[in-house]
Design an enzyme around this catalytic site. Sequence first.
Site, PDB file in Angstrom:
ATOM      1  CG  HIS A 190      -2.121  -0.931   0.982  1.00 52.68           C
ATOM      2  ND1 HIS A 190      -1.985  -2.296   1.054  1.00 52.68           N
ATOM      3  CD2 HIS A 190      -3.428  -0.708   0.696  1.00 52.68           C
ATOM      4  CE1 HIS A 190      -3.154  -2.865   0.819  1.00 52.68           C
ATOM      5  NE2 HIS A 190      -4.052  -1.927   0.606  1.00 52.68           N
ATOM      6  CB  ALA A 216     -12.688   9.899   4.541  1.00 55.64           C
ATOM      7  NE  ARG A 222      -3.430  13.280   4.485  1.00 60.53           N
ATOM      8  CZ  ARG A 222      -4.596  13.770   4.017  1.00 60.53           C
ATOM      9  NH1 ARG A 222      -5.647  12.984   3.923  1.00 60.53           N
ATOM     10  NH2 ARG A 222      -4.700  15.028   3.651  1.00 60.53           N
ATOM     11  CB  THR A 223       2.900   9.514   6.038  1.00 63.43           C
ATOM     12  OG1 THR A 223       3.571   8.824   4.979  1.00 63.43           O
ATOM     13  CG2 THR A 223       3.424   9.006   7.363  1.00 63.43           C
ATOM     14  CG  HIS A 242     -10.425   1.922   5.930  1.00 64.83           C
ATOM     15  ND1 HIS A 242     -10.328   3.295   6.080  1.00 64.83           N
ATOM     16  CD2 HIS A 242      -9.614   1.604   4.900  1.00 64.83           C
ATOM     17  CE1 HIS A 242      -9.481   3.776   5.182  1.00 64.83           C
ATOM     18  NE2 HIS A 242      -9.040   2.767   4.440  1.00 64.83           N
TER      19      HIS A 242
END
Length: 267
Positions: free
Chosen positions: A65, A118, A86-87, A242
Site C-alpha cells: 500500500h 474522509a 498520505r502518511t 474502513h
Amino acid sequence: MSTDPYILAQEAAKALKSATGLESFDVALVMGSGWVPAADAIGQTLSEIPVTELPGFAPPAVAGHAGRVRVTRTEAGRHALIFLGRTHLYEGRGVDPVVHGVRTAVAAGARTIVLTNAAGGLRPEHQNIGDPVLISDHINLTGANPITGATFIDLTEVYSKRLRALVREIDPSIGEGVYVAFRGPTYETPAEIRMLRTLGGDLVGMSTVLEAVAAREAGAEVLGLSLVTNPGAGLVGEPLNHEEVLEVGRATATRMGVLLAKVVDRL
Ligand code: 8IG
C-alpha cells in the site's frame, strides 16, 4: 539524504522534477481515503511513481500500500501533482513524514495545496453521508506540530477564503465546517464526540491539520475538503468501518473529481 526535513524536501523536489521531466507544478493535491478514485477525473496522467522512489517518504505501513505520486495535466493545461495516499501521525513515525509531501510539493513550485480527507460528521442534522464539506478552520488536538522552535506562524486564515469562495462558485451546495484532528488510530468515544460538538467542531478525522500548518509555513495557499463518510461515534447508529469509507469514495468519485478538476483549472 539530509536529516533536516526542509532540505530533505528540497532533495525530494529535485528527484521529482528529474523523474517527471517537469520543472514546476501549479498545484498539489493530497488524496485522502475516499478521494483516490476521484483522481482519474482531474485530467490526463503524465507519469506516476511510488513515493518511496523519492527521498524522505516513509515505506508503506501496510505491505503493498505504498503511496504514489502522479503528475496530471488538466484540460486547461495545468500541471497537478497528486499524492495518492498520505502518511498519518498514528503510524508512529513522527510528524516530519506526515508533512513531507506538502513540503516537497511547495519546494517543487506548487503555490496551492489541496488537502482532502474522509471524516466523521459532528452535525448529522445537516450533513449527509457522501457530501463534500469545505474546511473553514481547524482545531488541532493531535498534540503535534510540524514546526519546532520560535517560528510563530499566523493561522488566522489557514484555509484560504478566496479558494473557498471559488469552490462555492463552482458548487453552491457545498457547506463549510471546522475540522478537528485527533492523532488516532482509535475513533472517538461518544463522550469525546459530545466534547467536540461543544468546542465548535463540525468534522473529525486524523489528518490534514499538520499538512495545512506546514503549507502555511511554506507560504502556500490551502484548500481543505472533507468527505463525510460517517456520523461521529454515538450520534446515530454504528461507526463505519474502513471498507465503507472506501465505498463512499467510490460512489462519489466522479462528483469529487469533476469538482477538483474545475477548481484546479480556475486557480
Ligand atoms: I472516515 O469518525 C473517518 N475518519 N477521528 N473519527 C475520526 N476519524 C475519522 C472518522 C471519525 N471517520
